[in-house]
Design a protein around this motif. Sequence first.
Motif, short mmCIF file in Angstrom:
data_model
loop_
_atom_site.label_atom_id
_atom_site.label_comp_id
_atom_site.label_asym_id
_atom_site.label_seq_id
_atom_site.Cartn_x
_atom_site.Cartn_y
_atom_site.Cartn_z
N ILE A 131 0.53 -1.36 0.19
CA ILE A 131 -0.47 0.33 -0.12
C ILE A 131 0.69 1.27 -0.06
O ILE A 131 0.51 2.29 -0.11
CB ILE A 131 -0.69 -0.03 1.14
N ASP A 132 2.03 1.00 -0.06
CA ASP A 132 3.39 2.14 0.55
C ASP A 132 3.66 2.69 -0.94
O ASP A 132 5.01 3.59 -1.30
CB ASP A 132 3.99 2.22 1.35
N SER A 133 3.31 1.44 -2.01
CA SER A 133 3.94 1.46 -3.10
C SER A 133 3.66 2.70 -3.61
O SER A 133 3.13 3.31 -4.25
CB SER A 133 3.24 0.51 -4.82
N PRO A 134 4.81 3.60 -5.25
CA PRO A 134 4.44 4.83 -5.74
C PRO A 134 3.76 5.02 -6.46
O PRO A 134 3.72 6.24 -6.48
CB PRO A 134 5.61 4.97 -5.74
N VAL A 135 3.52 3.89 -7.14
CA VAL A 135 2.40 4.18 -8.17
C VAL A 135 0.65 3.72 -7.28
O VAL A 135 -0.09 3.76 -8.00
CB VAL A 135 2.70 2.48 -9.31
N LEU A 136 0.62 3.41 -5.89
CA LEU A 136 -0.03 3.02 -5.92
C LEU A 136 -0.53 5.17 -4.44
O LEU A 136 -2.07 4.90 -3.89
CB LEU A 136 -0.40 2.55 -4.50
N ASN A 137 0.34 6.01 -5.18
CA ASN A 137 0.77 6.86 -3.86
C ASN A 137 0.74 8.21 -5.21
O ASN A 137 0.34 8.50 -6.01
CB ASN A 137 1.06 7.58 -2.72
N HIS A 138 1.82 8.57 -5.25
CA HIS A 138 2.26 9.65 -5.62
C HIS A 138 2.27 10.02 -6.73
O HIS A 138 1.78 10.44 -8.17
CB HIS A 138 3.76 10.47 -4.70
N TYR A 139 2.89 8.48 -7.79
CA TYR A 139 2.20 8.00 -8.86
C TYR A 139 0.95 7.16 -9.49
O TYR A 139 1.67 6.78 -10.29
CB TYR A 139 4.33 7.83 -9.31
N LYS A 140 0.30 7.56 -8.33
CA LYS A 140 -1.29 6.61 -9.45
C LYS A 140 -1.12 6.96 -10.37
O LYS A 140 -2.18 5.92 -11.31
CB LYS A 140 -2.09 6.63 -7.51
N ASN A 141 -0.53 8.64 -11.17
CA ASN A 141 -1.22 8.33 -12.55
C ASN A 141 -0.87 7.70 -13.13
O ASN A 141 -1.08 7.37 -14.43
CB ASN A 141 -1.09 9.69 -12.48
N LEU A 142 0.44 6.36 -12.87
CA LEU A 142 1.38 5.49 -13.58
C LEU A 142 0.62 4.37 -13.98
O LEU A 142 0.64 3.89 -15.50
CB LEU A 142 2.76 5.81 -13.12
N CYS A 143 -0.16 4.32 -13.60
CA CYS A 143 -1.21 3.34 -13.21
C CYS A 143 -3.07 3.83 -14.50
O CYS A 143 -3.19 4.60 -13.56
CB CYS A 143 -1.90 3.07 -12.30
N PHE A 144 -3.40 2.40 -15.22
CA PHE A 144 -4.31 2.92 -16.39
C PHE A 144 -5.58 2.11 -15.97
O PHE A 144 -4.87 0.62 -15.85
CB PHE A 144 -4.10 3.67 -17.41
N ASN A 145 -6.27 1.82 -16.83
CA ASN A 145 -7.14 1.24 -17.14
C ASN A 145 -6.60 0.21 -18.16
O ASN A 145 -6.71 0.74 -19.18
CB ASN A 145 -8.51 1.58 -17.62
N PHE A 146 -6.83 -1.31 -17.72
CA PHE A 146 -6.65 -2.21 -18.77
C PHE A 146 -7.91 -3.36 -19.41
O PHE A 146 -7.52 -3.79 -18.96
CB PHE A 146 -5.69 -3.68 -18.51
N SER A 147 -8.41 -2.35 -20.43
CA SER A 147 -8.79 -3.04 -21.48
C SER A 147 -10.56 -3.27 -20.55
O SER A 147 -10.79 -4.52 -21.00
CB SER A 147 -9.11 -4.31 -22.21
N GLY A 148 -10.52 -2.77 -19.40
CA GLY A 148 -11.56 -3.17 -18.96
C GLY A 148 -11.50 -4.69 -17.57
O GLY A 148 -12.06 -4.93 -16.91
N HIS A 149 -9.77 -4.91 -17.18
CA HIS A 149 -9.64 -5.85 -16.61
C HIS A 149 -9.37 -4.92 -14.91
O HIS A 149 -8.88 -3.88 -14.53
CB HIS A 149 -8.54 -6.37 -16.88
N SER A 150 -9.80 -5.66 -13.92
CA SER A 150 -9.07 -5.48 -12.82
C SER A 150 -8.28 -6.46 -11.78
O SER A 150 -8.25 -7.50 -12.05
CB SER A 150 -10.07 -5.59 -11.82
N CYS A 151 -7.65 -6.06 -10.74
CA CYS A 151 -6.80 -7.05 -9.54
C CYS A 151 -7.52 -8.26 -9.52
O CYS A 151 -6.98 -9.42 -9.54
CB CYS A 151 -6.35 -6.46 -8.55
N ASP A 152 -8.56 -8.09 -9.55
CA ASP A 152 -9.12 -9.35 -8.74
C ASP A 152 -9.81 -10.45 -8.97
O ASP A 152 -9.49 -11.15 -9.49
CB ASP A 152 -11.20 -8.01 -7.95
N GLU A 153 -9.77 -9.41 -11.10
CA GLU A 153 -10.21 -10.75 -11.99
C GLU A 153 -8.90 -11.38 -12.31
O GLU A 153 -8.75 -12.38 -12.10
CB GLU A 153 -10.55 -9.92 -13.16
N PHE A 154 -8.18 -10.68 -12.17
CA PHE A 154 -6.07 -11.09 -12.33
C PHE A 154 -6.57 -12.80 -11.15
O PHE A 154 -5.65 -12.85 -12.04
CB PHE A 154 -5.31 -10.07 -12.13
N TYR A 155 -6.29 -12.27 -9.86
CA TYR A 155 -5.47 -12.56 -8.50
C TYR A 155 -7.09 -14.11 -9.45
O TYR A 155 -6.42 -14.97 -9.06
CB TYR A 155 -6.57 -12.10 -7.85
N GLY A 156 -8.39 -13.13 -9.38
CA GLY A 156 -9.15 -14.63 -8.93
C GLY A 156 -9.05 -15.46 -10.33
O GLY A 156 -9.02 -16.92 -10.53
#
Length: 294
Positions: A131-156
């Motif tokens: 939760i302290d990852s920079p891409v989830l905080n100050h640089y969260k704009n570096l993460c983007f929506n990937f064709s409608g897929h989510s982390c939950d779907e990926f892990y599941g």
Amino acid sequence: MYFTPAPLITLKMSLFVILTLQPLLTLSLATCRTSCGSIAINYPFGIDDGCGAPQFRHMLNCSTDLFFLTPSGGYKVQHIDYEKKTMIVYDPAMSTCSILQPHHDFVMSDIQSVTIPPTPDTVFALLNCSIDSPVLNHYKNLCFNFSGHSCDEFYGACNAFRVFHLLTNSSPPCCFTGYDTVKFMSMNILDCSHYTTVINTDSLMGISPLDWVYGIKLSYSVPETGCERCSQSGGTCGYDTETEGMTCLCSSFSNYTRECAGGSLTAGDHRNSHCPLTFFNVAILLVLSSLLVI
């Protein structure tokens, strides 16, 4: 009893050595392998030094398979599309939907990042992030929506990544991002335990992670050095290994800077020949002159 004069014996031995080595040396100067396994090797690439374009020098290695070499290791080349100017490589140490691998970084040299970078439709999925990852905080704009897929779907959907959910009893954060993110921040800085890469992401809307294509697609450009003219004259495009200037490899006996001797030259063209045979002729003359002095 007849004795052969010593100078004549020396002459014969010298000529024998020179003429024996000549074809071996000249042949090596113009030999460029055109394939590695089932993959064709065409300009601008080369697996022999002096072949292809100097911008891609030492980037490919052919053992039983073809590998793309970077500072972080060798990546197996799966396909080269010379029309679309793309290369697909696969990291055997990368995690995928079916296997979880120890994390490591994907690192390219500065020249590789410019001449053959990953394509925009290659997505880097950063997994099990803190939760302290920079891409989830100050640089969260570096993460983007990937064709409608989510982390939950990926892990599941993926057996290999389901362990993250079991360990935390929830879906840990992940981040879908581009190459520039991992270029400037290592996995330790990103504070994510694993990553995987997916290609052709523009066509993965509604497609399960089980059916994604895992790998890295690279895009390159072909430098304008007059290679087409060299090829049309029957030569192979290469470069001088010392100056890295363009050379047209014509045969085991001659190289030219633009095209082979059989090619047509227009008015005003200048052609420089680098013929290894000349050096052997000079050597022969030197031997003869030294013997005449004796």
